[in-house]
Design an enzyme around this catalytic site. Structure first.
Site: not given
Ligand code: NAD
Length: 240
Positions: A24, A28, A35, A119, A130, A148
């Site tokens: 994720a 960002t 998360f 994911h 279904c 369904c």
């Molecule tokens: P996580 O939120 O647990 O961790 C994100 C990590 O990225 C953190 O350690 C944070 O410090 C770091 N981070 C944030 N912005 C950053 C940047 N600009 N550059 C570098 N590092 C940065 O996310 P995760 O480990 O991917 O797990 C979360 C779960 O939630 C996954 O299963 C995912 O599928 C889902 N999710 C997906 C999205 C998306 O599709 N963009 C968004 C939120 C959550």
């Protein structure tokens, strides 16, 4: 420019197969909250509870609202330069594939071709009962499944409590174990089973994240910084 980015550039130039794993934190800077970082969603809601398979049976409205809000948010989000750098490195033959935990589809929008969506994704839909496909409109209108008749339409995203798609998982492991380098970007590595992947790599492991913490001991190279900036710098270092 960090010396460690120059070091990474050298590793990539001399490698036979480079695999990338994103989370994720990769998204960002495209305005999709993650998360677990300070400004993430974790404090506001518990995704493990909301985006949980149990809600299909116990609280469908909650899960429908969670994904509808996600889809609304995504409409205005675009890939950033970091996504484009990864797509460009693939075209140049410098990385072989991107495995991602993200369900946003931004790697594909940026032009990456070899993507393993561990994911799943939030942009295509099916019936939880279904298995037949459904459209975005049918999902947003909270229609019953036209095959369904159950009220159970959902995105093709993996929910907490569900297994990962088997073929995607095994292709990812195969690539990870046959690459000289695994580069992990923007993930807290808290979510199982993806959290196991770095430990299964046979080559060098690299971690790019804005907080490194305890992972400094687990990876061969750690680069603390924002994904976009580090990848832009890497692009400059590689001179492509
Ligand atoms: P996580 O939120 O647990 O961790 C994100 C990590 O990225 C953190 O350690 C944070 O410090 C770091 N981070 C944030 N912005 C950053 C940047 N600009 N550059 C570098 N590092 C940065 O996310 P995760 O480990 O991917 O797990 C979360 C779960 O939630 C996954 O299963 C995912 O599928 C889902 N999710 C997906 C999205 C998306 O599709 N963009 C968004 C939120 C959550």
């Amino acid at each position: 420019m960090q010396n460690k980015v120059i070091e990474l550039g050298g590793l990539i130039e001399n490698a036979n197969g480079v695999m990338v794993l994103t989370g994720a934190g990769m998204d960002t800077e495209s305005n999709i909250p993650d998360f677990r970082s300070k400004d993430g969603l974790w404090g506001k809601l518990d995704p493990g509870t909301v985006a949980n398979i149990n809600n299909f049976y116990e609280n469908y409205s909650l899960i429908h609202e969670f994904f509808s809000n996600g889809l609304k948010l995504l409409k205005d989000c675009k890939p950033h330069n970091g996504h484009y750098v990864l797509a460009e490195l693939e075209k140049e033959g410098l990385i072989s594939a991107v495995a991602t935990q993200n369900i946003s589809g931004l790697h594909a929008l940026a032009g990456s071709n070899n993507i393993y969506e561990l994911h799943g994704n939030i942009q295509t839909f099916h019936c939880n009962y279904c298995g037949q496909p459904a459209s975005l409109t049918e999902f947003l209108q909270k229609n019953n499944c036209k095959h369904c008749s159950r009220m159970a339409l959902r995105p093709d995203a993996v929910l907490f409590g569900e297994a990962l798609p088997e073929d995607v998982w095994s292709k990812t492991l195969d690539k990870v174990q046959n690459s000289d380098i695994l580069i992990v970007i923007g993930t807290s590595l808290e979510v199982y089973p993806v959290s196991m992947i770095p430990g299964l790599a046979r080559g060098k492991t690299v971690y790019i994240n804005d907080e490194i913490g305890r992972w400094v001991y687990e990876f061969d190279l750690t680069i603390e910084g924002k994904a976009k900036q580090v990848l832009e710098d890497l692009y400059t270092v590689l001179g492509i």
